[in-house]
Structures are given as C-alpha cells and as structure tokens.
Design a protein around this motif. Structure first.
Motif, PDB file in Angstrom:
ATOM      1  N   LEU A 205       0.825  -1.208   0.000  1.00 40.92           N
ATOM      2  CA  LEU A 205       0.000   0.000   0.000  1.00 40.92           C
ATOM      3  C   LEU A 205       0.860   1.260   0.000  1.00 40.92           C
ATOM      4  O   LEU A 205       0.550   2.237  -0.708  1.00 40.92           O
ATOM      5  CB  LEU A 205      -0.918  -0.007   1.221  1.00 40.92           C
ATOM      6  N   PHE A 206       1.947   1.251   0.766  1.00 33.00           N
ATOM      7  CA  PHE A 206       2.842   2.409   0.765  1.00 33.00           C
ATOM      8  C   PHE A 206       3.405   2.654  -0.633  1.00 33.00           C
ATOM      9  O   PHE A 206       3.432   3.797  -1.109  1.00 33.00           O
ATOM     10  CB  PHE A 206       3.991   2.222   1.755  1.00 33.00           C
ATOM     11  N   CYS A 207       3.843   1.603  -1.295  1.00 34.96           N
ATOM     12  CA  CYS A 207       4.378   1.768  -2.651  1.00 34.96           C
ATOM     13  C   CYS A 207       3.312   2.291  -3.602  1.00 34.96           C
ATOM     14  O   CYS A 207       3.609   3.085  -4.502  1.00 34.96           O
ATOM     15  CB  CYS A 207       4.951   0.451  -3.148  1.00 34.96           C
ATOM     16  N   GLN A 208       2.075   1.857  -3.390  1.00 38.28           N
ATOM     17  CA  GLN A 208       1.018   2.315  -4.274  1.00 38.28           C
ATOM     18  C   GLN A 208       0.719   3.792  -4.057  1.00 38.28           C
ATOM     19  O   GLN A 208       0.607   4.552  -5.019  1.00 38.28           O
ATOM     20  CB  GLN A 208      -0.246   1.482  -4.062  1.00 38.28           C
ATOM     21  N   THR A 209       0.598   4.218  -2.804  1.00 37.57           N
ATOM     22  CA  THR A 209       0.250   5.622  -2.556  1.00 37.57           C
ATOM     23  C   THR A 209       1.449   6.543  -2.749  1.00 37.57           C
ATOM     24  O   THR A 209       1.315   7.648  -3.273  1.00 37.57           O
ATOM     25  CB  THR A 209      -0.347   5.805  -1.155  1.00 37.57           C
ATOM     26  N   PHE A 210       2.642   6.096  -2.370  1.00 36.81           N
ATOM     27  CA  PHE A 210       3.832   6.942  -2.461  1.00 36.81           C
ATOM     28  C   PHE A 210       4.415   6.982  -3.866  1.00 36.81           C
ATOM     29  O   PHE A 210       4.606   8.063  -4.444  1.00 36.81           O
ATOM     30  CB  PHE A 210       4.894   6.446  -1.482  1.00 36.81           C
ATOM     31  N   PHE A 211       4.662   5.801  -4.437  1.00 34.26           N
ATOM     32  CA  PHE A 211       5.369   5.764  -5.720  1.00 34.26           C
ATOM     33  C   PHE A 211       4.422   5.822  -6.919  1.00 34.26           C
ATOM     34  O   PHE A 211       4.632   6.618  -7.844  1.00 34.26           O
ATOM     35  CB  PHE A 211       6.234   4.509  -5.811  1.00 34.26           C
ATOM     36  N   LEU A 212       3.372   5.001  -6.926  1.00 38.28           N
ATOM     37  CA  LEU A 212       2.475   4.977  -8.074  1.00 38.28           C
ATOM     38  C   LEU A 212       1.572   6.201  -8.121  1.00 38.28           C
ATOM     39  O   LEU A 212       1.406   6.812  -9.180  1.00 38.28           O
ATOM     40  CB  LEU A 212       1.618   3.706  -8.050  1.00 38.28           C
ATOM     41  N   HIS A 213       0.992   6.559  -6.978  1.00 44.08           N
ATOM     42  CA  HIS A 213      -0.002   7.627  -6.968  1.00 44.08           C
ATOM     43  C   HIS A 213       0.642   9.011  -6.876  1.00 44.08           C
ATOM     44  O   HIS A 213       0.538   9.826  -7.790  1.00 44.08           O
ATOM     45  CB  HIS A 213      -0.965   7.408  -5.799  1.00 44.08           C
ATOM     46  N   ARG A 214       1.340   9.269  -5.782  1.00 46.01           N
ATOM     47  CA  ARG A 214       1.816  10.635  -5.534  1.00 46.01           C
ATOM     48  C   ARG A 214       3.028  11.002  -6.392  1.00 46.01           C
ATOM     49  O   ARG A 214       3.214  12.178  -6.720  1.00 46.01           O
ATOM     50  CB  ARG A 214       2.110  10.819  -4.040  1.00 46.01           C
TER      51      ARG A 214
END
Length: 248
Positions: A16-25
């Motif tokens: 989830l961190f990778c999704q919100t930090f790297f993919l999303h933001r």
C-alpha cells in the motif's frame, strides 16, 4: 499464527505504501522529485511488495490522470457509479489497464507524459512467470506455516488477498472513496472521505480532499483527518531522498 498475521500486515502496508507513495503521488502526480537511483529503488520496491499483483507505474499514472479528468462520468476508468458492483468495476478497470499497458488504446497527450519507466521491471512484473512465481511463494509460506507453525487452516483464505493485493487496494479506494463517507468540498463529482476506514489505506480514502487539491501531498484537510503517508514524505524530504515540489 502471529508470524502469519505479521507477514500479512507487512505485505498489506508495504504494498500500500508503494502504491500511494510511488504509483499515486509520484508517478501520477509528480508531487515530488527524486534522483534516478532512488527512482529505481522505489520502482524495484514496488515490484517486490506487489509481487503477483504488480501494477505498471506508467499504466497506473495514465488511468489515474483519466480518473481525475473524468471523475464519476462514463469516461472515468473506475467509477463505482457506472458499474453494477465492485467486481464488475475491477473487471472493467482491468480491461482498460491492459489496453493501456499493451499500448492498444489511444491515449490523450495530457495523460501520456512524465511518468517513470523501467522496461526490464515492466516486462518482468507483467509476465505470467513472475506472477505465478510470487503466487507459489505465498502459497508455499502458508503451507509451511500450516505444517510447522500451527497455523489454523482458515488463514489460507488470506491467499487471494496476497495474490491480488494491488487491485484490491485500488478497488477499496475507488469504490469506498466514491460511495461512502462525507464531503468537505463540492468537486462536481461523488468523491467522499471515508474517515473511519482510512487507517487501512494510508490516506488514500480522503478522496474528496484529494480531488479538490490533487497536488497536495497531505491528503488530510481537517485537523482530525490524519494522512499517515504525509509525515513519511516529509521525513524523506528532510533526508534528501526526495524533494517536495508543491507545498501543501
């Protein structure tokens, strides 16, 4: 049993961190910048954490930019208001994602730009060999835990979550974040803040706030809306790992 729970929680939150930090933001919004080595580090971490459910930063960025541009309209790639249920939404999103990933769908120029790309990881992460290998690894861990760690058989029902971790996170955000909760702002869409569930999603369920201020690194808006990813981003900025471009 506790080891199995710990592994599940670590997989959930790291993915989830990778999704919100790297993919999303980062990939979709470019809220901060980072050097190429650090970009490669987080690219690889995203692959390792998502495993069998790896999501391409390019395809994710394009779909997310389309989502903002066409929020809750028929052109939105993943609105809960134009599908029968969460499963049909996930299926339709998968079809659009695959068309974008394989470059079989024409993309408007405002979406097809300025995203990280690493062809080796892209090909590896999307290969059935990689996806099957990760699925076998998750399954082997649970079998060993059942034999040697006295794990209850019911924990095997967690395996589908491991297999589809990335899409499940996306489905929770896109479904709940546009159906349930309250609105701080009138954004001409149906985005909501699902406050009581956000501890599970690291800030991603403050969808109404995010659609109002899509370039703000802090997804919380009111004093009681805590975005757990925001202090991590601030810390990485202080450590010079990233550089915040837009102050919230």
């Amino acid at each position: 049993m506790y080891i199995v729970l710990a592994v599940f929680v670590v997989h959930w939150y790291l993915s989830l961190f990778c999704q919100t930090f790297f993919l999303h933001r980062y990939s979709a919004h470019k809220m901060f910048i980072m050097s190429k080595p650090w970009e490669r580090f987080f690219y690889l971490l995203t692959y390792l954490s998502q495993g069998s459910s790896y999501l391409s930063p390019r395809a994710y960025a394009i779909l997310h930019r389309m989502h903002h541009a066409f929020s809750d309209t028929e052109k939105d790639p993943h609105s809960p208001h134009h599908t029968k249920n969460v499963f049909t939404m996930m299926w339709e999103t998968k079809n659009i994602y695959n068309a974008v990933l394989s470059r079989k769908r024409a993309i408007e120029s405002q979406f097809e730009r300025n995203y990280p790309e690493w062809r080796f990881i892209e090909k590896l992460g999307d290969s059935w060999l990689s996806r099957s290998g990760w699925a076998l690894l998750y399954t082997a861990f649970y079998i060993l835990a059942y034999i040697y760690l006295d794990m209850h058989w019911a924990f095997f029902f967690l395996l589908p979550v491991h297999f589809l971790m990335g899409p499940i996170h996306g489905a929770i955000v896109n479904w709940s974040g546009h159906k349930y909760g309250y609105q701080n702002f009138d954004n001409d869409d149906k985005s909501k803040n699902s406050l009581i569930f956000d501890f599970l999603m690291m800030g991603e369920l403050f969808q109404n706030n995010h659609h109002k201020k899509p370039n703000s690194i802090n997804f919380g808006s009111r004093w009681y809306e805590v975005d757990p990813t925001y202090p991590v981003i601030k810390m990485l900025n202080k450590l010079k790992i990233i550089e915040i471009r837009k102050k919230s």
